[in-house]
Design a protein around this motif. Sequence first.
Motif, PDB file in Angstrom:
ATOM      1  N   THR A 164       0.857  -1.191   0.000  1.00  0.00           N
ATOM      2  CA  THR A 164       0.000   0.000   0.000  1.00  0.00           C
ATOM      3  C   THR A 164       0.889   1.235   0.000  1.00  0.00           C
ATOM      4  OG1 THR A 164      -0.101  -0.063   2.421  1.00  0.00           O
ATOM      5  CG2 THR A 164      -1.871  -1.148   1.218  1.00  0.00           C
ATOM      6  N   PRO A 165       0.426   2.355  -0.612  1.00  0.00           N
ATOM      7  CA  PRO A 165       1.240   3.587  -0.617  1.00  0.00           C
ATOM      8  C   PRO A 165       1.293   4.217   0.773  1.00  0.00           C
ATOM      9  CG  PRO A 165      -0.810   3.880  -1.842  1.00  0.00           C
ATOM     10  CD  PRO A 165      -0.782   2.462  -1.430  1.00  0.00           C
ATOM     11  N   LEU A 166       2.406   4.928   1.053  1.00  0.00           N
ATOM     12  CA  LEU A 166       2.636   5.614   2.325  1.00  0.00           C
ATOM     13  C   LEU A 166       2.597   7.117   2.074  1.00  0.00           C
ATOM     14  CD1 LEU A 166       3.427   5.577   5.334  1.00  0.00           C
ATOM     15  CD2 LEU A 166       5.828   5.491   4.603  1.00  0.00           C
ATOM     16  N   GLY A 167       1.588   7.794   2.690  1.00  0.00           N
ATOM     17  CA  GLY A 167       1.451   9.237   2.489  1.00  0.00           C
ATOM     18  C   GLY A 167       2.404  10.022   3.372  1.00  0.00           C
ATOM     19  N   ASP A 168       2.590  11.324   2.996  1.00  0.00           N
ATOM     20  CA  ASP A 168       3.488  12.199   3.755  1.00  0.00           C
ATOM     21  C   ASP A 168       2.735  13.181   4.647  1.00  0.00           C
ATOM     22  OD1 ASP A 168       2.329  13.744   1.826  1.00  0.00           O
ATOM     23  OD2 ASP A 168       4.216  14.462   0.943  1.00  0.00           O
ATOM     24  N   GLY A 169       1.417  13.050   4.763  1.00  0.00           N
ATOM     25  CA  GLY A 169       0.623  13.948   5.591  1.00  0.00           C
ATOM     26  C   GLY A 169       0.154  15.192   4.866  1.00  0.00           C
ATOM     27  N   GLY A 170       0.694  15.444   3.692  1.00  0.00           N
ATOM     28  CA  GLY A 170       0.293  16.627   2.929  1.00  0.00           C
ATOM     29  C   GLY A 170      -0.367  16.282   1.621  1.00  0.00           C
ATOM     30  N   GLY A 171      -0.806  15.063   1.469  1.00  0.00           N
ATOM     31  CA  GLY A 171      -1.451  14.654   0.233  1.00  0.00           C
ATOM     32  C   GLY A 171      -0.515  13.979  -0.733  1.00  0.00           C
ATOM     33  N   GLY A 172       0.774  13.976  -0.467  1.00  0.00           N
ATOM     34  CA  GLY A 172       1.736  13.342  -1.349  1.00  0.00           C
ATOM     35  C   GLY A 172       2.066  11.929  -0.895  1.00  0.00           C
ATOM     36  N   GLN A 173       3.001  11.348  -1.558  1.00  0.00           N
ATOM     37  CA  GLN A 173       3.436   9.991  -1.252  1.00  0.00           C
ATOM     38  C   GLN A 173       4.933  10.001  -1.011  1.00  0.00           C
ATOM     39  OE1 GLN A 173       2.317   7.005  -4.138  1.00  0.00           O
ATOM     40  NE2 GLN A 173       3.690   5.449  -3.261  1.00  0.00           N
ATOM     41  N   ARG A 174       5.328   9.385   0.096  1.00  0.00           N
ATOM     42  CA  ARG A 174       6.755   9.352   0.420  1.00  0.00           C
ATOM     43  C   ARG A 174       7.304   7.927   0.477  1.00  0.00           C
ATOM     44  NH1 ARG A 174       7.778   8.759   6.103  1.00  0.00           N
ATOM     45  NH2 ARG A 174       5.869   8.582   7.341  1.00  0.00           N
ATOM     46  N   GLY A 175       6.553   6.963  -0.015  1.00  0.00           N
ATOM     47  CA  GLY A 175       7.078   5.613  -0.060  1.00  0.00           C
ATOM     48  C   GLY A 175       5.975   4.573  -0.111  1.00  0.00           C
ATOM     49  N   TRP A 176       6.360   3.364   0.253  1.00  0.00           N
ATOM     50  CA  TRP A 176       5.445   2.231   0.216  1.00  0.00           C
ATOM     51  C   TRP A 176       5.597   1.419   1.508  1.00  0.00           C
ATOM     52  CZ3 TRP A 176       2.361   1.871  -4.148  1.00  0.00           C
ATOM     53  CH2 TRP A 176       2.773   2.629  -5.250  1.00  0.00           C
ATOM     54  N   ILE A 177       4.508   0.741   1.852  1.00  0.00           N
ATOM     55  CA  ILE A 177       4.522  -0.189   2.984  1.00  0.00           C
ATOM     56  C   ILE A 177       4.137  -1.565   2.443  1.00  0.00           C
ATOM     57  CG2 ILE A 177       3.506  -0.835   5.193  1.00  0.00           C
ATOM     58  CD1 ILE A 177       3.001   2.025   5.802  1.00  0.00           C
ATOM     59  N   ALA A 178       5.036  -2.527   2.643  1.00  0.00           N
ATOM     60  CA  ALA A 178       4.788  -3.902   2.226  1.00  0.00           C
ATOM     61  C   ALA A 178       4.504  -4.743   3.476  1.00  0.00           C
ATOM     62  CB  ALA A 178       5.973  -4.472   1.461  1.00  0.00           C
ATOM     63  N   SER A 179       3.319  -5.345   3.521  1.00  0.00           N
ATOM     64  CA  SER A 179       2.930  -6.224   4.625  1.00  0.00           C
ATOM     65  C   SER A 179       2.924  -7.656   4.112  1.00  0.00           C
ATOM     66  CB  SER A 179       1.540  -5.849   5.148  1.00  0.00           C
ATOM     67  OG  SER A 179       1.103  -6.773   6.124  1.00  0.00           O
ATOM     68  N   MET A 180       3.566  -8.543   4.859  1.00  0.00           N
ATOM     69  CA  MET A 180       3.685  -9.926   4.402  1.00  0.00           C
ATOM     70  C   MET A 180       3.581 -10.866   5.601  1.00  0.00           C
ATOM     71  SD  MET A 180       7.735  -9.698   3.479  1.00  0.00           S
ATOM     72  CE  MET A 180       7.445  -8.179   2.580  1.00  0.00           C
ATOM     73  N   TYR A 181       3.009 -12.036   5.366  1.00  0.00           N
ATOM     74  CA  TYR A 181       2.940 -13.044   6.422  1.00  0.00           C
ATOM     75  C   TYR A 181       3.425 -14.381   5.870  1.00  0.00           C
ATOM     76  CZ  TYR A 181      -1.491 -14.581   4.301  1.00  0.00           C
ATOM     77  OH  TYR A 181      -2.452 -15.032   3.439  1.00  0.00           O
ATOM     78  N   ASP A 182       3.959 -15.197   6.784  1.00  0.00           N
ATOM     79  CA  ASP A 182       4.609 -16.460   6.441  1.00  0.00           C
ATOM     80  C   ASP A 182       3.554 -17.520   6.119  1.00  0.00           C
ATOM     81  OD1 ASP A 182       6.198 -18.639   6.145  1.00  0.00           O
ATOM     82  OD2 ASP A 182       7.238 -18.467   8.062  1.00  0.00           O
TER      83      ASP A 182
END
Length: 765
Positions: free
Chosen positions: A374-392
């Motif tokens: 999922t995208p990671l927002g910067d609090g101002g409406g922009g995007q500053r990265g990504w968050i990858a969630s994974m399970y075994d």
Amino acid sequence: MKSLLSVLKPRSVRLLLSFTGAAFIALLLCIGSISYLLYRDWQDEQRDTLIQDVLWLEQSIRVSLDGERYWAQNMASSLAGVERGAVHLANARALFLREHPDVVELGLVAAAKLTDKERVAPEMDALWRAARLGHAAYGEPYLGQDGRYRFDLAVALPGKPNQFLRLVYQFDRLLQSQVPWWMAERYHISLVDVGGKLIASKFSQYEPQGTLSHQLSFDPPGFGLSLRAVSYRQSLGVTLPVLMGVIILLALALAGAFWRIRRYTGERVQAERVLSSEISLRQAMEDGMKNGLLVFDPGGRIVYVNRAFCRMTAFVPEQLPGMMPPYPFWGGEAPVDLLAMLKDFGSDGWPEHGLELQLQTPQGNVVEVRVYVTPLGDGGGGQRGWIASMYDITELKRQRLAMVASRERFLAVLNGLETGLCVSAGQDLTLLYSNPAFTRLWPLAGEGSYCVLLPGLPLLAGSEGQLIEYGPDASGHYFELQHSRIEWSDGEQAWLTRLRDVTEARLRDERERALEVRFQTTTRLVAMGEMASSLAHELGQPLTAINTYASGLKRRLAGVESLPDGVTPALQALADQAQRAGQIVGSIRAFVKRHTPQLQEVDPRVLMPHALSLAQPLADKHLVPLRLTQLGRPCALQLDPVLIEQVMLNLVKNAIEAQVEAGVSRPRVDVRAESGVSSWRVEVQDNGPGLSEAAYANLFTPFYSSKADGMGIGLNICRSIIEFHRGEFGVTRTLAGGCVFWFTLPLSGEKHALPDATSGRAFQA
């Protein structure tokens, strides 16, 4: 977050910090400088004075001991030149002890030749050393009878072996005489050994703690002793008041600064508490997650990983932040380019169910994971990265593959069975599964959506788990069915039906039974024919002769008036027994000829005592108690009394002989007869060693016998007689030893003519 930022807004932070820092620096510099200078100057002065005083005291004690040693050497030389040395020493002893209070004893000692073994006594140490060295010597410290430590000075008398002048010193008296009063007021003077143990001190009070101290080696006498001086606490003079005044002034200045920052400190503490609570909550949530989190910026640089991700990949948390692609934890032959994968998905976004990827640990282990990005927002409406969630999903995938393989193996086994299996469920018994053998054995089972077999054969109450035989069908086949309840894969209750074609087994059993009947009939005819021929040939003429002689003797004696008692009854019994023997031979011969015997209705209560009376002589001969117990209601049997008596006689005889041959200490034969609802049962139980496995397996085998002189046909004849009367014959082994031979005969109907219904009666034969 806005409220939190407003709480954390600084209020004159720079001014407060500057004023407080300056006050603190000034106070610390002033206090530190003054305290350091004063304390250093005072401590150096105290230490130098202490060292000088200890050196002076040590030198004073040394001079005193040296003077006393010189005096002792001169006295020893003078004593060696006079004949009455003891008188000369006594004149000088009183004056010496008065002038030298540290010496408690002075005298001549005559000692035999000293050895190393005697050296273990501390009182003899100085004498041993003086004898070995040839001059004055000090001994090691020892504890006197008064509980105070002492040491000796020994001087050998010249020209007089084993003659010594000994001076005994006491440590505490030495300190009392040598330490001046002014030094005792300033220091605690004591003598200690190598381990720090107190030997003696000037005064008995405890040594001060935490003050200046100094110690020197106390030699003589040596032996690890040290002279120790510890100073008493002394004041600093006017230094402390001046220092306290400066501290108070600086503290007042500092109090004003702290009053200014009081409100600011309270607000800061409140803000820190709120922030700490939120951080703790987030940390607890992350630590409690089983899913691994990977945060990276648009360029692919790793920003953050949680503990679950580190456990999953076996990397140290400090290694991953700041790492750029390609990442070392992507497994597989080709490393995964996560950024390229995100670009490929474009505006469609990440798949709803995620992707299955492989992670690789530094040890080379592969971990299967399902990844959601999922995208990671910067609090101002922009995007500053990504968050990858994974399970075994390694274990889940392994279990799924194992389950599929297990199901395939299970189906292979079921499909290879010769027994037909089917599973049906619901009110209409819908067919859920059937193996090929079931379809082959029952072709109609595969037609329609239900099992045709079960509606044609409804499940009866209580038939679960029981074998049901069905047949023959139109083709003449027989089937064996068995139903049982099971729980299907979806949790629904179902019926498992096992179908087996038993046509061949049924035909084989019928053939075997027919052959067995024919074999038993043939064997019985042969055995009975041989026995009947032998009995008829061997016993016919003797029995006739006995009967003739008995009848003739009875007629000849009929005219005699005076005969001994019992002669006439004996002759009558002799004739009866001869006639009975003839009847036995005739009955057996009739049995062999397979004609219908002339059965008669007999009361077993009369038959049993008469049968056991025939075995009583054998029992009396071997001292075996013979006991008869008859239970149950009165009844009547259709049987041949002679043959049944022969069966009873054979069973009782076998029981007596088995116990006698085994040497049983307390032999016993119990005969129990009981009438039931439809049969009369007789049991013959002995107290012998029982039947071995070989004897039990071959009990009814023709011509097999456990006796050395046995023919092996007795039990076969007994069983044939019982089966001829439509009864059953068998044997049972008991847990306590011995065995029970039993047979049953069918009742001919209730007998109402007998007046008394005996529930139990014992007959002692």
